[in-house]
Motif scaffolding. Sequence first.
Motif, mmCIF file in Angstrom:
data_model
loop_
_atom_site.group_PDB
_atom_site.id
_atom_site.type_symbol
_atom_site.label_atom_id
_atom_site.label_comp_id
_atom_site.label_asym_id
_atom_site.label_seq_id
_atom_site.Cartn_x
_atom_site.Cartn_y
_atom_site.Cartn_z
ATOM 1 N N ILE A 37 0.827 -1.204 0.000
ATOM 2 C CA ILE A 37 0.000 0.000 0.000
ATOM 3 C C ILE A 37 0.863 1.256 0.000
ATOM 4 O O ILE A 37 0.700 2.140 -0.827
ATOM 5 N N ILE A 38 1.806 1.302 0.944
ATOM 6 C CA ILE A 38 2.545 2.558 1.107
ATOM 7 C C ILE A 38 3.595 2.736 0.009
ATOM 8 O O ILE A 38 3.666 3.770 -0.642
ATOM 9 N N LYS A 39 4.389 1.697 -0.220
ATOM 10 C CA LYS A 39 5.512 1.865 -1.153
ATOM 11 C C LYS A 39 5.079 1.821 -2.605
ATOM 12 O O LYS A 39 5.672 2.481 -3.455
ATOM 13 N N HIS A 40 4.085 1.013 -2.905
ATOM 14 C CA HIS A 40 3.719 0.862 -4.309
ATOM 15 C C HIS A 40 2.477 1.667 -4.689
ATOM 16 O O HIS A 40 2.507 2.426 -5.646
ATOM 17 N N ALA A 41 1.416 1.504 -3.909
ATOM 18 C CA ALA A 41 0.162 2.160 -4.297
ATOM 19 C C ALA A 41 0.231 3.668 -4.047
ATOM 20 O O ALA A 41 0.058 4.469 -4.951
#
Lengths: 316, 284
Positions: free
Chosen positions: A229-233
């Motif tokens: 969620i945090i790094k990619h999305a």
Amino acid sequence: MLKFIVKRILISIPIFLCITFAVFVLSNLAPGSPADVIAQAGNLTEEAYRQLEISLGLDKPIYVRYAIWLGDLLKGYFGNSTTLYAPVSYLIQKRIGPSLLLTGTSIVLATLLAIPLGVIAACKPYSAWDNASSVVSFLGVSLPSFFLCLVGIYVFSVKLAILPASGMHNPGDESLGDLLRHLLLPSLIVCVLNMGSIVKQTRGAVLEVLGEDYIKTARSKGLKEKVVIIKHALRNALIPIVTTIGMLVPMLVGGAVVTEQCFGWPGMGSLMINAISTRDYNTIMGCTVVISVSVLVVNLLLDILYTYLDPRIKKG
Amino acid sequence: MSNKKTDTFVKNFCKHKLAVVAFIVIVLEVLTVIFLPMILRVDPNQIDAYQVGQAPSAEHILGTDQVGRDLLARILYGGRVSLWVGFASVVISIVIGLPLGLLAGYYRGPLETIVMRAADVFMSVPPMILILVIVSIMDPSISVVTIVIGVLGWPSIARLLYANVLSVRNKEYVESAKAIGTKDRELLFRYVLPNSIAPIWMNIAFRISSAIMTESALSFLGAGVQPPDASWGNIMYVAQSLGVLKKMPWVWIAPGLCLVFTIVCINLVGEGVRDALDPKMKRL
């Protein structure tokens, strides 16, 4: 990178010239030229009035006067306030800090609250969090700022008597705690009014990115959901979010005029409102120029920030 | 819109229950502010020195203000002004922005450059600030406030339309219409405009509510509609003083709630229209 920044600054210059020219023409449309103001004081003959006009440079065509005014402006000279008997630049210097403090705090608060809420709402569509996020974004666009200010003052300052209703400091108390107590209510109100659009944008952008293939890849690699969620999305959804925050800046400056006035906050907004009610044109124009220029600068910084967030932009 | 399109639109809009209710409320509100003052025969400017700052009572249902004017009457007349400014200014924005956006997107070239750069300039000054400056130079009145809010609203309408026209102008149906020798005017109004106007429809309601908010904020600051004319914003002007805020809450709570209620309803209608026109946008 340098080329991009230079190009971007060059684009801002004509916009700056257009704005200042419009402001200048507007200020000249205002009833009562400086010559009239002086003429009112002493009884002037026709001849003396014309002499006065020449000495003030009012006989020159408007574009020449604009060039002179612009020159003064670049030297930081905005003229004198006709009602506060001080140079406008001095007044603005004193007021700009409190304004930046209020808007800055509000933007930071709004961002810190809105992005997590938007991300959670996107991860769990139609959950309670999601419903909360749509209520927040709906209220943000539906509440008039001044009404919210009045309600805020009425509830927290009058009824509960826990927060001060106006100003930045209690007289004689310059401590940080006192400042924070004065800052809390106005900044929360500006924050509530503006976080709605950030929440909405974050939710939309993250939701869209979550459908991409690289998210599937990241998940199937066995990455923790938090990392996905945090790094990619979120990382890939940042561009539209930053754009939204950037678009809020001019709105915020405008909205903060009302908030500053309601809370007697000693910022640019209340300086401007007072100048308008006393027809103090030099101050009005000075404030307008400073505010527009700061919006231009913020837009410039955002464009530079984009290239860091998404290196692909630089090539385009 | 053709008849069939209108039918589908109405059908889709009706699926959004809350929007339908809100729409009915708005219609009722418009009728109320138009006809109720005629029925009640109240005078919003009648000053009654014996009834200054009265709390709501049987005689004055919503109380009186600091100079003894009946608040119900002022809120009704103020509602006329606020709603009028909202609707009329959006009409002005569209009358200016729509042709500019359409022509800039369709003909491109120097016209495009001039229009879109002008829009950039307009958009880079905070709208509230610009409105305040202009209103401070021209003497504010209902018509000045309406015109200024309306004129300053053109860039966003023009931009919305422009972006869509750019994508529509190269579609096959426009090309083929051009190929059979259709005149420019017909091309624009029969093919390009109807296929690019959806975002304007989706935005109208939100534009109206924001115009109403702008007007009321201006009037609240004392730079908009001037007394003795009433508007919801200028009724609340007196609440800037802490004394009035504290001791006469009825003066600002009632007009404030009217304002919030109206804006919420208009925005709900806006959401309904948006969902009906573009189901993909739903809850996004």
